[in-house]
Design a protein around this motif. Sequence first.
Motif, PDB file in Angstrom:
ATOM      1  N   UNK A 151       0.889  -1.342  -0.106  1.00 33.04           N
ATOM      2  CA  UNK A 151       0.229   0.330  -0.035  1.00 33.04           C
ATOM      3  C   UNK A 151       0.640   1.235  -0.102  1.00 33.04           C
ATOM      4  N   UNK A 152       2.000   1.371  -0.003  1.00 33.73           N
ATOM      5  CA  UNK A 152       3.117   2.477   0.212  1.00 33.73           C
ATOM      6  C   UNK A 152       2.692   2.718  -0.907  1.00 33.73           C
ATOM      7  N   UNK A 153       3.420   4.503  -1.486  1.00 38.30           N
ATOM      8  CA  UNK A 153       3.977   4.693  -2.937  1.00 38.30           C
ATOM      9  C   UNK A 153       4.858   5.349  -3.183  1.00 38.30           C
ATOM     10  N   UNK A 154       4.953   5.640  -4.602  1.00 41.86           N
ATOM     11  CA  UNK A 154       6.920   5.877  -5.368  1.00 41.86           C
ATOM     12  C   UNK A 154       6.133   6.727  -6.244  1.00 41.86           C
ATOM     13  N   UNK A 155       6.958   7.487  -6.614  1.00 41.39           N
ATOM     14  CA  UNK A 155       6.765   8.248  -7.823  1.00 41.39           C
ATOM     15  C   UNK A 155       7.389   7.478  -8.903  1.00 41.39           C
ATOM     16  N   UNK A 156       7.733   7.291 -10.104  1.00 40.70           N
ATOM     17  CA  UNK A 156       7.453   7.164 -11.260  1.00 40.70           C
ATOM     18  C   UNK A 156       7.273   8.687 -12.175  1.00 40.70           C
ATOM     19  N   UNK A 157       8.990   8.513 -12.388  1.00 43.29           N
ATOM     20  CA  UNK A 157       9.263   9.402 -13.531  1.00 43.29           C
ATOM     21  C   UNK A 157       9.630   8.698 -14.935  1.00 43.29           C
ATOM     22  N   UNK A 158       8.173   8.333 -15.679  1.00 43.23           N
ATOM     23  CA  UNK A 158       9.644   7.970 -16.914  1.00 43.23           C
ATOM     24  C   UNK A 158       9.651   8.258 -17.755  1.00 43.23           C
ATOM     25  N   UNK A 159      10.374   9.936 -17.866  1.00 38.91           N
ATOM     26  CA  UNK A 159      10.944  10.692 -18.396  1.00 38.91           C
ATOM     27  C   UNK A 159      11.216  10.374 -20.152  1.00 38.91           C
ATOM     28  N   UNK A 160      10.018  10.319 -20.705  1.00 36.82           N
ATOM     29  CA  UNK A 160      10.166  10.129 -22.126  1.00 36.82           C
ATOM     30  C   UNK A 160      10.037   8.667 -23.159  1.00 36.82           C
ATOM     31  N   UNK A 161      10.250   7.772 -21.959  1.00 35.55           N
ATOM     32  CA  UNK A 161      11.286   6.604 -22.142  1.00 35.55           C
ATOM     33  C   UNK A 161       9.760   5.621 -22.636  1.00 35.55           C
ATOM     34  N   UNK A 162       9.835   4.663 -23.533  1.00 38.96           N
ATOM     35  CA  UNK A 162       8.870   3.682 -23.809  1.00 38.96           C
ATOM     36  C   UNK A 162       9.027   2.749 -22.139  1.00 38.96           C
ATOM     37  N   UNK A 163       7.907   2.043 -22.871  1.00 44.02           N
ATOM     38  CA  UNK A 163       6.641   1.746 -21.888  1.00 44.02           C
ATOM     39  C   UNK A 163       6.659  -0.082 -22.253  1.00 44.02           C
ATOM     40  N   UNK A 164       7.380  -0.846 -21.511  1.00 47.24           N
ATOM     41  CA  UNK A 164       7.550  -2.690 -22.589  1.00 47.24           C
ATOM     42  C   UNK A 164       6.254  -2.690 -21.958  1.00 47.24           C
ATOM     43  N   UNK A 165       5.569  -3.494 -23.434  1.00 52.55           N
ATOM     44  CA  UNK A 165       4.129  -4.242 -23.724  1.00 52.55           C
ATOM     45  C   UNK A 165       2.658  -3.418 -23.179  1.00 52.55           C
ATOM     46  N   UNK A 166       2.831  -2.242 -23.476  1.00 49.56           N
ATOM     47  CA  UNK A 166       1.448  -1.857 -23.077  1.00 49.56           C
ATOM     48  C   UNK A 166       0.360  -1.947 -23.904  1.00 49.56           C
ATOM     49  N   UNK A 167      -1.094  -1.158 -23.521  1.00 47.79           N
ATOM     50  CA  UNK A 167      -2.157  -1.820 -23.460  1.00 47.79           C
ATOM     51  C   UNK A 167      -2.170  -0.972 -25.242  1.00 47.79           C
ATOM     52  N   UNK A 168      -2.569  -1.879 -26.378  1.00 49.49           N
ATOM     53  CA  UNK A 168      -2.655  -1.137 -27.883  1.00 49.49           C
ATOM     54  C   UNK A 168      -4.092  -0.356 -27.591  1.00 49.49           C
TER      55      UNK A 168
END
Length: 263
Positions: A133-150
């Motif tokens: 239940x703990x939250x951490x921020x994620x900065x993608x920095x314009x990077x691609x995500x592996x296997x996103x939903x089309x």
Amino acid sequence: MIVFFIFGAVFLLVAIVAFGSMRHARSELHAMIGTQTLPVSDLEVRRSASREVVPAGEFRHTCEVVGTAEARPEGPLQSELSGSPCVWYRFVVMRHYEQVTRSSNGSRNVRRRTETLAETNSWESFGVRDDHGQLIGLDPGGSAVDEPQKVIDQFEPHGPSGGPTMFGVQLPNAFGGHDGTTGYSYQEWIVPQGRRLYVLGEANDRAGTLMISRPLGGGHFIVSTRSEQEVREGRRKRHRTLSYAVLGSALAGLVLIGLGFLA
């Protein structure tokens, strides 16, 4: 004879490129194997303990985090093409056109080609909530995500007025007129809120709060909708396939160059 040298050089170049990709896949695999998956609470403890030796804002720790995607406080993003609510999106717009050439005997040759008109990954940060239940921020920095939903994979024929159409609506010709255009294709991928993510990166507090992002000074950064085991298996398959490509291309290149000397 020179043809053998040309094709031999091409095969050797393919082998070099494949070798570089193979090494990268192996390096990513080793990074995943050697990096510990940590709960966010553990990272917070490490960050607090680091204050004794480094000032605030300079905490850095390579780790893996697993959890579900959560929108930023301002709310979810809206993807550019479909307007889907999400935490991350990517879209590509391509022009399809025909290129007409004439051969020396006057015959007409038509080649179908494509060019990328727009291609964007979103940059906005979002959160990952771990299994505790703990939250951490994620900065993608314009990077691609592996296997996103089309969410979009569509081709629209070229409109009569010269501009592209998008989902049946004629748009102004913002990309300029191009003879031979046959249509435009649109593709879009998203990561919806609540999607489970595996992240390999650097936990840091450069922004004042605990975030995970691409490591400074180099290092691997993976954000995937697949599990760590699935990502590892994918890298193993890629490494194996590329190793065959390196071996086959190198042998073919050397054989052709050898034939060039013998011809």
